[in-house]
Design an enzyme around this catalytic site. Structure first.
Site, mmCIF file in Angstrom:
data_model
loop_
_atom_site.group_PDB
_atom_site.id
_atom_site.type_symbol
_atom_site.label_atom_id
_atom_site.label_comp_id
_atom_site.label_asym_id
_atom_site.label_seq_id
_atom_site.Cartn_x
_atom_site.Cartn_y
_atom_site.Cartn_z
ATOM 1 N N TYR A 170 2.902 2.655 3.489
ATOM 2 C CA TYR A 170 3.630 1.385 3.581
ATOM 3 C C TYR A 170 3.180 0.403 4.666
ATOM 4 O O TYR A 170 2.996 -0.778 4.384
ATOM 5 C CB TYR A 170 5.130 1.645 3.736
ATOM 6 C CG TYR A 170 5.800 2.241 2.501
ATOM 7 C CD1 TYR A 170 5.099 2.446 1.316
ATOM 8 C CD2 TYR A 170 7.139 2.584 2.541
ATOM 9 C CE1 TYR A 170 5.714 3.000 0.203
ATOM 10 C CE2 TYR A 170 7.770 3.140 1.425
ATOM 11 C CZ TYR A 170 7.048 3.350 0.261
ATOM 12 O OH TYR A 170 7.663 3.891 -0.833
ATOM 13 N N GLU A 225 2.553 -14.368 3.861
ATOM 14 C CA GLU A 225 2.210 -15.398 4.847
ATOM 15 C C GLU A 225 0.959 -15.017 5.609
ATOM 16 O O GLU A 225 0.088 -15.851 5.873
ATOM 17 C CB GLU A 225 3.367 -15.582 5.840
ATOM 18 C CG GLU A 225 4.650 -16.085 5.220
ATOM 19 C CD GLU A 225 5.552 -14.958 4.706
ATOM 20 O OE1 GLU A 225 5.042 -13.895 4.289
ATOM 21 O OE2 GLU A 225 6.779 -15.159 4.734
ATOM 22 N N ASN A 270 0.859 -1.193 0.000
ATOM 23 C CA ASN A 270 0.000 0.000 0.000
ATOM 24 C C ASN A 270 0.885 1.228 0.000
ATOM 25 O O ASN A 270 1.982 1.207 0.563
ATOM 26 C CB ASN A 270 -0.899 -0.024 1.248
ATOM 27 C CG ASN A 270 -1.944 1.065 1.204
ATOM 28 O OD1 ASN A 270 -1.705 2.198 1.585
ATOM 29 N ND2 ASN A 270 -3.123 0.721 0.717
ATOM 30 N N CYS A 307 8.838 -12.986 8.211
ATOM 31 C CA CYS A 307 9.237 -11.942 9.156
ATOM 32 C C CYS A 307 8.697 -12.300 10.549
ATOM 33 O O CYS A 307 7.879 -13.217 10.699
ATOM 34 C CB CYS A 307 8.708 -10.585 8.705
ATOM 35 S SG CYS A 307 6.941 -10.352 8.995
ATOM 36 N N CYS A 342 4.886 -12.376 10.959
ATOM 37 C CA CYS A 342 4.260 -13.540 10.312
ATOM 38 C C CYS A 342 4.512 -14.811 11.123
ATOM 39 O O CYS A 342 3.635 -15.671 11.224
ATOM 40 C CB CYS A 342 4.777 -13.709 8.887
ATOM 41 S SG CYS A 342 4.121 -12.452 7.763
HETATM 42 N N1 THU Z 1 7.368 -9.800 2.707
HETATM 43 C C1 THU Z 1 6.547 -10.885 2.727
HETATM 44 O O1 THU Z 1 5.509 -10.925 2.051
HETATM 45 N N2 THU Z 1 6.900 -11.922 3.508
HETATM 46 C C2 THU Z 1 8.041 -11.979 4.250
HETATM 47 O O2 THU Z 1 8.254 -12.949 4.954
HETATM 48 C C3 THU Z 1 8.984 -10.880 4.218
HETATM 49 C C4 THU Z 1 8.573 -9.673 3.477
HETATM 50 C C5 THU Z 1 6.987 -8.682 1.859
HETATM 51 C C6 THU Z 1 6.603 -7.411 2.580
HETATM 52 C C7 THU Z 1 6.881 -6.379 1.523
HETATM 53 O O3 THU Z 1 5.762 -6.291 0.665
HETATM 54 C C8 THU Z 1 8.044 -6.960 0.735
HETATM 55 O O4 THU Z 1 8.082 -8.336 1.029
HETATM 56 C C9 THU Z 1 9.385 -6.332 1.055
HETATM 57 O O5 THU Z 1 9.645 -6.363 2.392
#
Ligand code: THU
Length: 157
Positions: free
Chosen positions: A67, A74, A64, A112, A115
């Protein structure tokens, strides 16, 4: 004084060595990266969750312009799975990502912290380990559980 050691065993598979179920799950996670909306980071992540009813729920990161309002692949997958099939238990999750070059990453992308915490809730609900498959271009890391990705997790109050 005591020492607590926390040990994590990661199995490293080649794609061809995976079971058919795991190969399908990894493939679904890879396909989900193409439905990512990542105009800001240009990092496309896909996740696929296998449920005990046989369904596979896919998610991708949705960014978005404000941010922090976006969400990771996940969490988009696990919250949709919970919303769509509230009675189903999670069995496994696969995660894949493509970088700015459009190629699948050479190293696995791990969830992350937020998640991991969100996924842990569904592992607790499942009452069994939820395997975590981190798919890179030429290898797949398999972790035994979500718990193993988040030592000393906050679980209750
Ligand atoms: N992102 C994920 O979708 N999963 C993760 O485990 C790490 C990061 C996404 C968040 C953001 O849209 C992009 O990756 C860069 O950080």
């Amino acid at each position: 004084m005591e020492t607590i050691n926390i040990n994590l065993e990661i199995q490293v598979y080649k794609y061809d060595e995976l079971s058919e179920t795991d190969r399908i799950l990894v493939e679904k996670a890879r396909q989900a990266t193409y439905r990512s909306y990542a105009p800001y980071s240009h990092f496309s992540v896909g996740a696929a969750i296998l449920l005990n009813n046989g369904e596979i729920i896919e998610g991708s990161n949705q960014e978005n312009v404000a941010y922090p309002s976006g969400t990771c692949a996940e969490r988009s997958a696990c919250f949709y799975a919970g919303a769509r099939y509230p009675e189903a238990k999670f069995e496994a999750i696969a995660i894949a990502a493509r970088g700015t070059d459009g190629e699948f990453t050479t190293d696995p992308t791990a969830p992350c912290g937020a998640c991991r915490q969100a996924l842990l809730e569904y592992e607790t609900l499942a009452q069994h380990n939820v395997r975590v498959l981190l798919a890179a271009r030429d290898k797949v890391y398999i972790l035994p559980s979500v718990t193993s990705t988040l030592p000393l997790a906050f679980t209750d109050f």
